[in-house]
Enzyme design. Structure first.
Site, PDB file in Angstrom:
ATOM      1  N   ASP A 149       1.098  -1.345  -0.073  1.00  0.00           N
ATOM      2  CA  ASP A 149      -0.156  -0.124   0.408  1.00  0.00           C
ATOM      3  C   ASP A 149       0.606   1.339  -0.022  1.00  0.00           C
ATOM      4  O   ASP A 149       2.369   0.957   0.160  1.00  0.00           O
ATOM      5  CB  ASP A 149      -1.499  -0.293   1.118  1.00  0.00           C
ATOM      6  CG  ASP A 149      -0.408   0.177   2.882  1.00  0.00           C
ATOM      7  OD1 ASP A 149       0.828   0.541   2.624  1.00  0.00           O
ATOM      8  OD2 ASP A 149      -0.523   0.191   3.896  1.00  0.00           O
TER       9      ASP A 149
ATOM     10  N   ASP B 196      -8.206  -7.307   1.152  1.00  0.00           N
ATOM     11  CA  ASP B 196      -6.895  -7.129   1.973  1.00  0.00           C
ATOM     12  C   ASP B 196      -7.691  -7.347   3.371  1.00  0.00           C
ATOM     13  O   ASP B 196      -8.520  -6.218   3.379  1.00  0.00           O
ATOM     14  CB  ASP B 196      -6.104  -6.873   1.871  1.00  0.00           C
ATOM     15  CG  ASP B 196      -5.826  -5.295   2.554  1.00  0.00           C
ATOM     16  OD1 ASP B 196      -5.612  -4.744   3.379  1.00  0.00           O
ATOM     17  OD2 ASP B 196      -6.309  -4.578   1.464  1.00  0.00           O
TER      18      ASP B 196
END
Length: 361
Positions: free
Chosen positions: A92, A266
């Site tokens: 990320d 996720d």
């Protein structure tokens, strides 16, 4: 080296079953990514994570830039070598953690200045720096730097935030080093406003990312409102590219999101819940700390092939978790990750067969 690609093999209504091909191998979709925040999935060996059926895991730019630093990981051969994981890794951008963990943060057009939650040191994270860090880590899939719009937000607040994310996406895209088999995903924002989600998607599609993520959900809006956004948001994105719903991982949410066209997920739920003594089963959740399991000689699930279920009783797991033994966290986490990968496998099978997901999560 393989080029990055996404091939849809089967589709049932909006749900898609396919394969993402990357420099580090293939990802079967819909896919669930275990979260390895600091270069490890907590309480698990990397090879054990692979044994659960995971094709890809997630690393976190914010935490890795602080410790041990991206430059150190690069010197040591990159994140794949560093943590002994040869499958794909998605990182990320660090934006969400900067917003949620750091004190004294300041958001400007340039980026976000903040103090480390570890020692108070000051940092500046920009779209360019976030992209550079992810490149140094060797991420298979890099995320564009964004501002995760808080909830609730007024239309004007969400619009201002979305427009900043769009400008940052432009800078992230310009900073991305294109290589065969690697990808960068743009993140659409806009809170719960359809007009803003559509504008965000339109702007980011022009940048021709290899995939797209829907951000700013699972931040307190509730399942009903989240599904309302997902009823339209994926339709604004290219159908030939992966669509990733960030931070969503409750089984019922995954099933509902796949039905609406989501390919990737996720969440820390399976690992965090496991360490806290909660197991996911097809019969519902089990709080193994409950005293009723102290004499229960049955496994968590009879047909689960994880080590916790094949070798140990609920009574033994109850003891381990109650006394704080590390093995308890390991076995409960292993079971939960296996459960989630089995769930994704069942979803893929149902899509292939052209059947609705009429099973309980």
């Amino acid at each position: 080296m393989s080029k990055f690609s996404f091939n849809i093999h089967h589709q049932h209504k909006k749900a898609r079953n396919g394969v993402i091909t990357t420099a580090h191998g293939e990802i079967r979709t819909p896919a669930f990514m275990p979260v390895g925040t600091r270069g490890t999935v907590k309480a698990m060996l990397p090879e054990s994570v692979a044994e659960t059926g995971a094709d890809i895991l997630l690393g976190n730019t914010y935490h890795l830039m602080l410790q041990p630093t991206a430059e150190r990981i690069a010197r040591l051969g990159g994140l794949h070598k560093f943590m002994n994981w040869d499958k794909p890794i998605l990182t990320d951008s660090g934006g969400f953690q900067v917003m949620s963990l750091s004190k004294l943060r300041k958001i400007t057009e340039e980026g976000v200045s903040f103090s480390s939650h570890i020692n108070g040191d000051k940092y500046m994270l920009t779209p360019e720096r976030s992209t550079e860090i992810q490149h140094l880590l060797g991420s298979t899939i890099t995320m564009a730097f964004d501002e995760c719009t808080p909830y609730p937000a007024t239309f004007e607040e969400a619009k201002t935030s979305m427009q900043l994310t769009t400008r940052w996406a432009n800078r992230s895209r310009n900073a991305f080093v294109k290589r065969d088999g690697y990808a960068q995903f743009g993140i659409i924002q806009g809170s719960v406003y359809e007009e803003l989600r559509e504008q965000s998607a339109r702007d980011l599609v022009e940048l021709d990312f290899e995939g797209y993520a829907i951000g700013g959900l699972a931040v307190g809006e509730g399942q009903e409102l989240m599904f309302k956004v997902l009823d339209y948001a994926p339709d604004f994105l290219p159908q030939n590219k992966p669509c990733y719903l960030m931070g969503v991982g409750k089984p019922a949410d995954i099933i509902g999101a796949v039905r609406r066209g989501i390919d990737m997920f996720d969440c820390v739920i399976p690992t965090r819940s496991g360490r806290n003594g909660q197991a996911f089963t097809k019969y519902g959740t089990v709080n193994i700390r409950n005293s009723k399991y102290a004499d229960d000689n049955e496994p968590l699930e009879h047909d689960c092939l994880c080590p916790a279920c094949k070798n140990y009783s609920k009574a033994y797991l109850h003891l381990l978790v109650r006394i704080g033994e590390i093995l308890g966290a390991m076995l409960m986490t292993w079971h939960n990750l296996t459960y989630f990968q089995n769930l994704m496998s069942r979803i893929r099978k149902y899509i292939k067969l052209g059947k609705d997901f009429d099973f309980d999560s």
